[in-house]
Enzyme design. Structure first.
Site, PDB file in Angstrom:
ATOM      1  N   LYS A  98     -14.045  25.450  -9.871  1.00  0.00           N
ATOM      2  CA  LYS A  98     -15.044  26.029 -10.758  1.00  0.00           C
ATOM      3  C   LYS A  98     -14.693  27.486 -11.014  1.00  0.00           C
ATOM      4  CE  LYS A  98     -20.139  26.502 -10.890  1.00  0.00           C
ATOM      5  NZ  LYS A  98     -21.366  26.185 -10.114  1.00  0.00           N
ATOM      6  N   SER A 174     -24.733  23.814 -12.668  1.00  0.00           N
ATOM      7  CA  SER A 174     -23.732  24.553 -13.407  1.00  0.00           C
ATOM      8  C   SER A 174     -22.302  24.074 -13.145  1.00  0.00           C
ATOM      9  CB  SER A 174     -23.834  26.038 -13.041  1.00  0.00           C
ATOM     10  OG  SER A 174     -23.577  26.225 -11.634  1.00  0.00           O
ATOM     11  N   SER A 198     -26.700  22.854  -8.142  1.00  0.00           N
ATOM     12  CA  SER A 198     -25.644  22.921  -9.148  1.00  0.00           C
ATOM     13  C   SER A 198     -24.397  22.118  -8.828  1.00  0.00           C
ATOM     14  CB  SER A 198     -25.248  24.386  -9.386  1.00  0.00           C
ATOM     15  OG  SER A 198     -26.337  25.113  -9.877  1.00  0.00           O
TER      16      SER A 198
END
Length: 536
Positions: A98, A174, A198
């Site tokens: 990420k 996210s 997330s």
């Protein structure tokens, strides 16, 4: 072995094949790169805010693909094996990161214009540990800007990620780029972060496994902070065994992060097959509904979860009971309904504090316009560099932490957080009434929603995390596991929550559920994006 087969192998199997020289790390990498080329489309970019023909047919998980860096890593793994050296537990396994983690020599953008030109001078500890274990980093994947969102639509880098099961739907957020990449076979593993759910929420939306560890179990060094008391790095994988393998690698104390726990790290893979006989697993009615403020009616309303999601949890409970677990019903978790309001306040205060470092002076974006003084430099840089979500969080965070409002909002939210922690302590107290080893809940109140349907309504979107956020308040671990599909063919996730440092037990229960459902028809389903390339 074909490219498609290599891309879809579990990480633990692929690493074993590479160690035995039945497959090379370079072959595994090239297979992953071929899959990325086939399904991912153009990477996220600041210059491509408008859609282009064909965008709707691709996943768009990546911001930065580091193919040459990955080839050097894969070649090094193969060379070490030829020499008879032990390459590590992730030998040659392709993984993604990420883009909220720093990786030395690569753009580390947090999906924000304000960091678009930032090339990190150091590598985050969890990434460094994965690479030291033989993992091959494919690149950085997309997310909500600074992780602010639950759909990955707020990224400054477009096109934003899409759900591999239905490309008209969001992958969640996210960590949407992480879960979309793993679901589509663009790497066997991904490193994400969980601040209110997330990792777990997008894992449920994309039909993969996502684990939020106990706060402090995995180092946050090199993680670009959102809410420093809430953020937790963790694994995304296609199965429980791979998540356990990854936890073995990334967990443990770190001298660079004083908040990491000093407790020894167990072997998370060791007891996976031990079953659930004798474990007490709870069900709470407070996790089968969501509560939110209806502005039109001017009151808090409750809404039951869809029957398909409740049925998935009930089916899991029946299977676990059949394997010897004791199911404890009606476990009260009364402060679950306050998790999102408390999160709105606490996370925004912490976000506003963390965002003050982006000023156009030290690193990242700086306005090109002529300014009269330092104050104007700050103002113009932040106005141009931040998207709407960071700006909203700065404004709200400054408001609720102001001296005249702090007691009314921030201090009250902290007290609610303590009450939420008390719910968990009561449920898991070994001397208490319930004495649970784990709590079984839905992961999300819905399956993946269509792109654009909820984006822009930050309040409504936040309630996608109501069933996950309380574990972040409490600091306790949770894992989301695929549990079938709804009537539209969208993945459903179930969640296991446990006491501090109970990741091994949660993974053990998750593995038992996998074994109990391995013959069910839904286990054979493939994401639509893969069905498309397989029939072309």
């Amino acid at each position: 072995m074909s490219t498609a087969v290599l891309c879809d192998l579990p990480a633990y199997q692929l690493a074993e094949l590479i160690r035995k020289r039945q497959v090379s790390a370079v072959e595994a990498l090239e297979a992953a790169l071929a899959r990325i080329e086939a399904v991912d489309g153009r990477p996220g970019s600041l210059e491509s805010n408008g859609s282009q023909p064909g965008d709707e047919r691709s996943v768009h998980a990546f911001i930065t693909l580091t193919a040459e860096r990955a080839r050097a890593q894969a070649e090094a793994v193969d060379a070490s094996i030829v020499k008879g050296e032990i390459p590590g537990p992730l030998a040659g396994v392709p993984f993604t990161v990420k883009d909220i983690f720093t990786v030395q020599g690569t753009p580390s953008t947090a999906a924000s214009r304000i960091l678009a030109n930032f090339v990190a001078p150091y590598t985050a500890t969890p990434v460094a540990r994965m690479e030291a274990a033989g993992g091959v980093m494919l690149g950085k994947v997309n997310l909500d800007e600074f992780t602010y969102g639950s759909s990955s639509e707020s990224s400054a880098f477009h096109p934003v990620p899409r759900n591999p099961w239905d490309l008209s739907r969001v992958p969640g957020g996210s960590s949407g780029g992480c879960t979309a990449a793993v679901a589509a076979g663009e790497g066997a593993l991904s490193l994400g972060t969980d601040t209110a759910g997330s990792i777990r929420q997008p894992a449920a939306f994309c039909g993969v496994v996502g684990l939020k560890p106990t706060y402090g179990r995995v180092s946050r060094y090199g993680l670009i902070a959102f809410g420093s008391s809430l953020d937790c790095p963790g694994p995304v994988a296609r199965n429980v065994t791979d998540a356990a393998l990854m936890m073995n690698v990334i967990a443990g104390p770190d001298r660079k992060d004083s908040t990491t726990a000093s407790l020894p790290v167990p072997d998370y893979t060791a007891g996976l097959e031990d079953g659930v006989d004798g474990l007490r697993i709870g069900l709470s009615p407070d996790f089968f509904k969501i509560s939110f403020y209806d502005h039109d009616r001017g009151e808090v309303v409750e809404r039951d979860l869809p029957d398909e999601i409740k049925a998935a949890v009930e089916h899991a409970a029946e299977l676990l009971a059949g394997m010897g677990a004791e199911i404890v019903e009606d476990v009260p978790m009364p402060h679950t309904r306050y998790g999102i309001p408390a999160y709105f306040v606490i996370s925004r205060v912490e976000a506003a504090s963390n965002l003050h470092r982006y000023d156009g002076v030290k690193y990242g974006y700086r306005t090109a316009k002529k300014v009269a003084d330092l104050r104007e430099l700050y103002r113009r840089t932040r106005a141009e560099g931040f998207g709407s979500q960071p700006k909203l969080r700065i404004l709200m965070g400054m408001y609720v932490s102001a001296a005249q409002y702090s007691e009314q909002y921030y201090m009250r939210a902290l007290r609610v957080r303590t009450l939420i922690r008390g719910d968990y302590e009561g449920a898991f107290d070994p001397q208490g009434k319930y004495r649970l080893d784990a709590l079984l809940t839905p992961t999300t109140p819905t399956t993946a929603f269509p792109i654009g349907d909820v984006y822009g309504d930050s309040v409504l979107m936040q309630y996608a995390d109501q069933l996950t956020v309380t574990a972040n308040h409490a600091g306790t671990p949770g894992v989301s596991i695929p549990a079938g599909f709804d009537g539209e063919g969208l993945p459903i996730g179930i969640q296991l929550l446990g006491p501090d440092f109970s990741e091994a037990a949660l993974l053990r229960i998750g593995r038992a559920y996998e074994l109990a459902t391995e013959a069910e028809a839904w286990r054979q389903a493939r994401p639509k994006v893969l069905q498309t390339i397989e029939t072309d």
